[in-house]
Design a protein around this motif. Structure first.
Motif: not given
Length: 216
Positions: A139-150
């Motif tokens: 549900y969170l997709a790209l804005v799941e915590h840590g994904v953008t940093a990774t």
């Protein structure tokens, strides 16, 4: 040769459960707990633009069921003009797994520098997981915590020619939003609305819009 990002749509640019019905075959909708919602599709396109902005040589290959369901041109038009300019084609080989489709396409194109941003982790061999950035929350997709940093860190390595298997992924901690998903009295839609109010994400989206507007 330009580095390439294989891009999935569902579970990346919006929640993963997207369906069409016989009554509306050309109008996909986000489903939550098996029921249709009015959650917007492609809500994180601006965020992806911002993440790719420092890497002008990066190209995109579409690796999404939207190409099969709606056609290449229709899938391409779902992206912003800035992202469309990066797209060089689509991975369409009918393999049983997304990894099979992507790896076949990469071999056909002669690619050695590529990374997949994909919501489907099924069938990815362990020895190739360094080439995959995949949210674990559908549900969170790209804005799941840590994904953008990774993703930012892996893109930097990819475009610098650093072997991805030498990059240590950014450790993820459980966010407030992730905790909300574990609470029985919260629906996914309520969590998504809470996420939209998160100042950090809103600032990222604001910066993306500013950069996009300057280009236009």
């Amino acid at each position: 040769m330009n580095p390439v990002l294989y891009l999935d749509f569902d579970g990346i640019l919006h929640p993963a459960d997207v369906r069409v019905t016989p009554e509306e075959p050309l109008h996909p909708r986000v489903y939550v707990r098996g029921k249709p919602t009015d959650e917007p599709l492609f809500r994180y396109v601006s965020l992806l633009e911002l993440l790719l902005y420092p890497h002008p040589d990066l190209r995109i290959v579409l690796a999404t069921s939207w190409v099969r369901a709606f056609g290449y041109e229709s899938a391409l038009k779902q992206l912003s003009p800035a992202l469309q300019e990066r797209v060089i084609g689509a991975a369409t080989f009918p393999a049983p797994t997304r990894f099979g489709t992507i790896s076949f396409d990469a071999e056909e194109r002669g690619l050695t520098c590529w990374l997949a941003l994909d919501g489907d982790q099924v069938g990815w061999p362990e020895e190739h997981l360094h080439q995959l950035v995949a949210p674990t929350n559908p549900y969170l997709a790209l804005v799941e915590h840590g994904v953008t940093a990774t993703l930012a860190r892996m893109l930097e390595a990819l475009c610098a020619g650093v072997p991805l298997d030498a990059v240590t992924n950014v450790a993820r901690s459980t966010s407030t939003v992730a905790h909300l998903f574990a609470l029985p009295n919260f629906t996914e839609a309520e969590v998504l609305r809470a996420l939209e109010e998160d100042a950090r994400v809103e600032e990222i989206l604001r910066q993306a819009r500013v950069r996009r507007d300057k280009v236009i």
